[in-house]
Design an enzyme around this catalytic site. Structure first.
Site, PDB file in Angstrom:
ATOM      1  N   ASP A   1       0.848  -1.184   0.102  1.00 13.60           N
ATOM      2  CA  ASP A   1       0.108   0.072  -0.108  1.00 13.60           C
ATOM      3  C   ASP A   1       0.914   1.308  -0.005  1.00 13.60           C
ATOM      4  O   ASP A   1       1.904   1.612   0.846  1.00 13.60           O
ATOM      5  CB  ASP A   1      -0.911   0.135   1.400  1.00 13.60           C
ATOM      6  N   ASP A   2       0.582   2.166  -0.858  1.00 11.52           N
ATOM      7  CA  ASP A   2       1.138   3.559  -0.811  1.00 11.52           C
ATOM      8  C   ASP A   2       2.644   3.387  -1.393  1.00 11.52           C
ATOM      9  O   ASP A   2       3.332   4.176  -1.152  1.00 11.52           O
ATOM     10  CB  ASP A   2       1.054   4.184   0.328  1.00 11.52           C
TER      11      ASP A   2
ATOM     12  N   CYS B   1      -6.627   4.164  -3.213  1.00  7.30           N
ATOM     13  CA  CYS B   1      -6.782   2.721  -3.054  1.00  7.30           C
ATOM     14  C   CYS B   1      -8.091   2.181  -3.567  1.00  7.30           C
ATOM     15  O   CYS B   1      -7.725   1.106  -4.513  1.00  7.30           O
ATOM     16  CB  CYS B   1      -6.825   2.323  -1.576  1.00  7.30           C
TER      17      CYS B   1
ATOM     18  N   HIS C   1      -9.846  -2.861  -1.050  1.00  4.92           N
ATOM     19  CA  HIS C   1      -9.929  -1.759   0.047  1.00  4.92           C
ATOM     20  C   HIS C   1     -10.287  -2.117   1.403  1.00  4.92           C
ATOM     21  O   HIS C   1     -11.236  -2.734   1.245  1.00  4.92           O
ATOM     22  CB  HIS C   1     -10.879  -0.473  -0.603  1.00  4.92           C
TER      23      HIS C   1
ATOM     24  N   ASP D   1      -0.112  -0.013  -5.155  1.00  2.00           N
ATOM     25  CA  ASP D   1      -1.496   0.222  -5.650  1.00  2.00           C
ATOM     26  C   ASP D   1      -1.599   1.734  -6.258  1.00  2.00           C
ATOM     27  O   ASP D   1      -2.401   2.034  -7.249  1.00  2.00           O
ATOM     28  CB  ASP D   1      -2.565   0.248  -4.723  1.00  2.00           C
ATOM     29  N   HIS D   2      -0.587   2.719  -6.112  1.00  2.00           N
ATOM     30  CA  HIS D   2      -0.215   3.920  -6.799  1.00  2.00           C
ATOM     31  C   HIS D   2       0.829   4.671  -5.996  1.00  2.00           C
ATOM     32  O   HIS D   2       1.574   3.794  -5.165  1.00  2.00           O
ATOM     33  CB  HIS D   2      -1.522   4.758  -6.312  1.00  2.00           C
TER      34      HIS D   2
END
Length: 522
Positions: free
Chosen positions: A41-42, A80, A134, A348-349
């Site tokens: 994540d992130d 997300c 999510h 995810d980003h």
């Protein structure tokens, strides 16, 4: 031969054919590779294998030596829920109708077949733990074993807790429980089930297993030992929570860095000529007690000390996840599963660390859209960097292709498996992403959709009036254009310059044609 004998004979032969087909299918499934599907994540491409010489990521870097490391991989939305919905369905945000953190693809597309569901249909046993969808809206129907958690997090007071919000400070945890109770009393449908952040960072001197990501790494290794005994391949999805805020990590990873020596963002300012709806500032920071003074949507006003603390925390969290990844891959090898397992590691980003005067994600800038993506397939003979443009929406068809199972007809990405053999192939001409702005956060109170297209050289964005009910983009209100060859940090929007109008027209036409016309030519 009497009719009834002919019928019985036909039925018998049919049964034999079905049995033979079943045996063949089982044999085929048993021979297929396993899948270890790891999301972080992130995580932006802030790793040693992506050229950052400051961060400590030895296990990501070691894995990159036997994987294909995609340097131009893009998410479909820099937040997300829509990004993960796109990955897991193989569909883009306008198809899932998930454009923000509250969107739920299963409500919009009740019968959609997700990536793990499709693998289940082809003989795989599917398991998930951590953040795959999510986190506060997991799709439990997607997995045979959904949402596994370490035993100590299965107590009554923790079972419904967001793992992102775990601290080791008991007083802070108790305060967050009280905040949640008040939120739910006020609104039973409160976002994230009422959970809130406390501080932005925490360093605690304890073993990795005392932290959620460390504990679920141990659980994943145990699960691998159980799965290898099954007579079918497995699809194990493991979602790491760090480096998502708050930056909670063991002290030893904080000690890898000298905070005062960390390099800070070289462009702590808004891009020149940037339209007002393009920047989000620092949305998530406002949820942290120690950063309540950060206002939105103005440029984030952090002191240098605060900025250094956040970057230190991000780096420490990445190094912590790096150690978890190394332990997980070692466990895979010790269980004898490394030779027949597809391994995918993806973020995810992206995430801003002061770039453009902001923090967190939620923009269409390259710093938010570009993601780390490392893929290893059994038998892979080549490795190293691949500069071809790929998208996270491509993961669904790629994994099907790599596992030798049928690719669904409704995919809105394409398999990039050929790039693992030949990374120099002529591939996609562009990546397509989007991000919306609501009246709650835009300075002028408008609602807009930003439509992004990245080519081999240019990044083009259109901002249009947007109807969030119909999902239809209307009138054009602003344009952005960045020449990434001469301005890789995207510091100057050149869309308004007269000399670039022919290029703007050309890129506008390409964006209008859409992703269908950017696919690689067979």
């Amino acid at each position: 031969m009497p009719q009834y004998l002919r019928t019985r004979t036909a039925l018998f032969l049919c049964s034999l054919c079905l049995l033979a087909a079943t045996v063949h299918a089982q044999a085929t499934a048993a021979d297929r590779p396993n899948v270890l599907f790891i999301s972080v994540d992130d995580l932006r491409p802030e790793l040693g294998c992506y050229g950052n010489e400051e961060i400590k990521t030895p296990h990501f870097d070691a894995f990159s030596k036997r994987a294909t490391t995609f340097t131009q991989a893009y998410c479909q939305a820099a937040v997300c829920a829509p990004s993960r919905a796109s990955v897991m369905t193989g569909l883009r945000p306008d198809s899932t109708r998930v454009w923000d953190l509250r969107g739920n693809f299963r409500q919009n597309l009740p019968d959609v077949v997700t990536l793990p569901q499709h693998f289940h249909k082809h003989g795989y046993h599917t398991v998930s733990m951590g953040k795959i969808f999510h986190n506060h809206m997991p799709d439990r129907v997607s997995f045979d074993e959904p949402d596994l958690r370490p035993a100590k997090y299965m107590t009554a007071e923790l079972i419904d807790r967001e793992p992102e919000s775990f601290y080791h400070d008991d007083a802070l945890n108790a305060e967050l429980v009280r905040i949640r109770k008040r939120r739910l009393e006020k609104n039973p449908n409160a976002y994230a089930d009422g959970w809130a952040y406390g501080r932005s960072t925490e360093s605690f001197d304890a073993p990795d297993s005392e932290f959620y990501d460390g504990a679920q790494t141990d659980l994943a290794i145990q699960t691998l030992g159980r799965l290898k005994e099954k007579k079918q391949p497995f699809f194990l999805a493991l979602g790491y929570y760090r480096p998502h805020l708050p930056f909670v990590a063991p002290t030893k990873y904080w000690e890898l860095y000298d905070r005062d020596q960390l390099s800070m963002a070289s462009n702590p300012f808004l891009p020149k000529n940037s339209p007002v709806m393009a920047m989000n500032s620092a949305y998530e920071l406002k949820g942290c007690y120690d950063l309540e003074h950060v206002k939105h949507p103005s440029v984030a006003k952090l002191t240098e000390q605060e900025a250094r603390l956040l970057k230190h925390g991000y780096y420490a969290s990445v190094s912590f996840v790096d150690a978890c990844l190394g332990k997980l891959l070692k466990g895979l090898t010790e269980h004898g599963l490394d030779k027949n397992t597809i391994i995918v590691v993806w973020g995810d980003h992206g995430w801003k660390l002061g770039e453009h005067g902001s923090w967190c994600k939620q923009t269409n800038y390259d710093i938010d859209l570009r993601v780390p993506l490392l893929v290893h397939v059994p038998g892979q003979t080549s490795s190293g960097a691949c500069r071809a443009i790929v998208e996270l929406v491509d993961l669904y068809p790629t994994l099907c292709d790599a596992a030798g199972i049928a690719i669904p007809d409704n995919m809105e990405g394409t398999s990039f498996l050929p790039l693992l053999s030949d990374p120099e192939l002529n591939w996609k001409s562009a990546a397509f992403s989007q991000f919306h702005r609501s009246p709650r956060v835009t300075p002028d109170g408008g609602r807009y959709m930003g439509l992004s297209m990245v080519t081999s050289r240019y990044h083009y964005v259109q901002w249009r009036d947007w109807n969030h009910v119909t999902g239809v983009a209307g009138d054009l209100v602003a344009v952005e254009l960045y020449d990434q060859q001469v301005d890789p940090s995207e510091n100057t929007n050149i869309a308004g310059l007269d000399k670039h109008q022919p290029l703007v027209t050309k890129l506008s036409q390409q964006l209008h044609r859409g992703w269908q016309f950017a696919m690689p030519v067979e």
